[in-house]
Design a protein around this motif. Structure first.
Motif, PDB file in Angstrom:
ATOM      1  N   GLN A 135      31.693 -13.942  13.151  1.00 61.22           N
ATOM      2  CA  GLN A 135      30.974 -12.689  12.957  1.00 61.22           C
ATOM      3  C   GLN A 135      29.834 -12.536  13.970  1.00 61.22           C
ATOM      4  O   GLN A 135      29.590 -11.437  14.490  1.00 61.22           O
ATOM      5  N   ARG A 136      29.140 -13.649  14.258  1.00 61.95           N
ATOM      6  CA  ARG A 136      28.068 -13.592  15.258  1.00 61.95           C
ATOM      7  C   ARG A 136      28.621 -13.271  16.642  1.00 61.95           C
ATOM      8  O   ARG A 136      27.995 -12.543  17.421  1.00 61.95           O
ATOM      9  N   ARG A 137      29.795 -13.798  16.925  1.00 62.20           N
ATOM     10  CA  ARG A 137      30.406 -13.517  18.225  1.00 62.20           C
ATOM     11  C   ARG A 137      30.817 -12.054  18.345  1.00 62.20           C
ATOM     12  O   ARG A 137      30.693 -11.438  19.409  1.00 62.20           O
ATOM     13  N   ALA A 187      20.442 -14.720  16.136  1.00 63.16           N
ATOM     14  CA  ALA A 187      21.696 -14.674  15.380  1.00 63.16           C
ATOM     15  C   ALA A 187      21.441 -14.141  13.973  1.00 63.16           C
ATOM     16  O   ALA A 187      20.533 -14.614  13.284  1.00 63.16           O
ATOM     17  N   PRO A 188      22.190 -13.136  13.523  1.00 67.49           N
ATOM     18  CA  PRO A 188      21.991 -12.566  12.186  1.00 67.49           C
ATOM     19  C   PRO A 188      22.171 -13.628  11.101  1.00 67.49           C
ATOM     20  O   PRO A 188      23.129 -14.409  11.124  1.00 67.49           O
ATOM     21  N   ASP A 199      30.222 -17.939  12.375  1.00 72.10           N
ATOM     22  CA  ASP A 199      30.286 -17.988  13.837  1.00 72.10           C
ATOM     23  C   ASP A 199      31.145 -16.861  14.412  1.00 72.10           C
ATOM     24  O   ASP A 199      30.712 -16.192  15.355  1.00 72.10           O
ATOM     25  N   GLN A 224      25.673 -14.838   8.690  1.00 71.65           N
ATOM     26  CA  GLN A 224      26.950 -14.538   9.332  1.00 71.65           C
ATOM     27  C   GLN A 224      27.640 -15.824   9.770  1.00 71.65           C
ATOM     28  O   GLN A 224      26.992 -16.795  10.148  1.00 71.65           O
ATOM     29  N   LEU A 283      22.142 -14.549  20.472  1.00 72.40           N
ATOM     30  CA  LEU A 283      22.829 -13.840  19.387  1.00 72.40           C
ATOM     31  C   LEU A 283      23.848 -14.723  18.675  1.00 72.40           C
ATOM     32  O   LEU A 283      24.105 -14.555  17.484  1.00 72.40           O
ATOM     33  N   VAL A 284      24.422 -15.666  19.398  1.00 70.97           N
ATOM     34  CA  VAL A 284      25.459 -16.510  18.804  1.00 70.97           C
ATOM     35  C   VAL A 284      24.872 -17.775  18.187  1.00 70.97           C
ATOM     36  O   VAL A 284      25.246 -18.179  17.080  1.00 70.97           O
ATOM     37  N   HIS A 332      29.342  -9.607  16.781  1.00 70.48           N
ATOM     38  CA  HIS A 332      28.066  -8.896  16.927  1.00 70.48           C
ATOM     39  C   HIS A 332      27.572  -8.961  18.372  1.00 70.48           C
ATOM     40  O   HIS A 332      27.121  -7.951  18.940  1.00 70.48           O
TER      41      HIS A 332
END
Length: 233
Positions: free
Chosen positions: A195-197, A187-188, A193, A191, A181-182, A199
């Motif tokens: 924001q990914r965290r 990972a979206p 970094d 986004q 996800l990160v 999420h």
């Protein structure tokens, strides 16, 4: 052994809980049960609630005693009614066989034994599946350690730990989930970094707790698991 949540809290505090488990494991029954009645989050402090949930998990996994949870007295009565009716139904044929043997006399003894041999062992449906699941967990030292590790996280009780371990059976599988996800393909797009965290930290929030599927882990617990597992990795 049947305990309400408040009774269980008191038993843990004064040591009766350990003695009762000791007697249960030596009572001669193949499948002793520890019935916990009530909601572990209602009417007790957060510390007591966590203590109760951890004790239930330790009883299941560490002591090999099946823990049955019911919502209230009526739910307990329904559970006992199902068990009683199942036992009566399963063993009724054996009782009839014995009666027939007495009526038929010695001449039909062999036929009676053949009938008894065909009698199948009790089948308690979901309860048997539940016990088998707990036995498999008990046999897995890694699974036990992972559950205990999760229970050490503030705000994570036994039910939440079980939900996480069913989805991610090892610490590495959860780390791989966060990593994807990160940094990885999950990972979206677009986004940053941070924001990914964020999420990733909330990715466990919608995991279902228990068989009813009406409760979820929630954002707060999901964040705490992320902080303790990923941030410290």
């Amino acid at each position: 052994e049947r305990k309400s949540i408040h009774d269980l809290v008191g038993s843990i505090q004064d040591g009766r809980y350990e003695r009762q488990k000791h007697y249960l494991t030596r009572c001669g029954l193949r499948r002793p049960m520890y019935l916990v009645e009530g909601d572990a989050t209602w009417g007790v402090s957060a510390t007591e609630s966590k203590r109760v949930q951890y004790a239930a998990m330790e009883t299941d996994l560490g002591d090999g005693i099946a823990v049955v949870r019911t919502e209230n007295v009526n739910d307990t009565l329904r559970f006992l009614e199902v068990i009683t009716n199942t036992l009566a139904s399963e063993y009724d044929s054996l009782h009839i066989a014995n009666t027939r043997q007495e009526d038929a006399g010695e001449a039909d003894a062999e036929a009676h034994l053949a009938l008894v041999d065909k009698a199948h062992p009790p089948n308690f449906g979901d309860f048997v599946a539940y016990v088998q699941k707990q036995q498999k967990l008990h046999q897995s030292s890694l699974g036990n350690a992972w559950l205990r590790m999760l229970c050490q996280i503030p705000g994570v009780g036994g039910d939440i730990a079980e939900a996480i371990s069913e989805e991610f059976p090892t610490p590495m599988s959860l780390l791989a989930h966060y990593n994807a996800l990160v940094y990885g393909s999950a990972a979206p797009a677009g986004q940053t970094d941070p924001q990914r965290r964020v999420h990733a930290s909330l990715s466990l929030a919608r995991l279902k707790i228990g068989r009813s599927g009406t409760r979820t882990i929630g954002a707060a617990a999901s964040q705490k698991v992320y902080d303790n597992i990923w941030a410290s990795a």
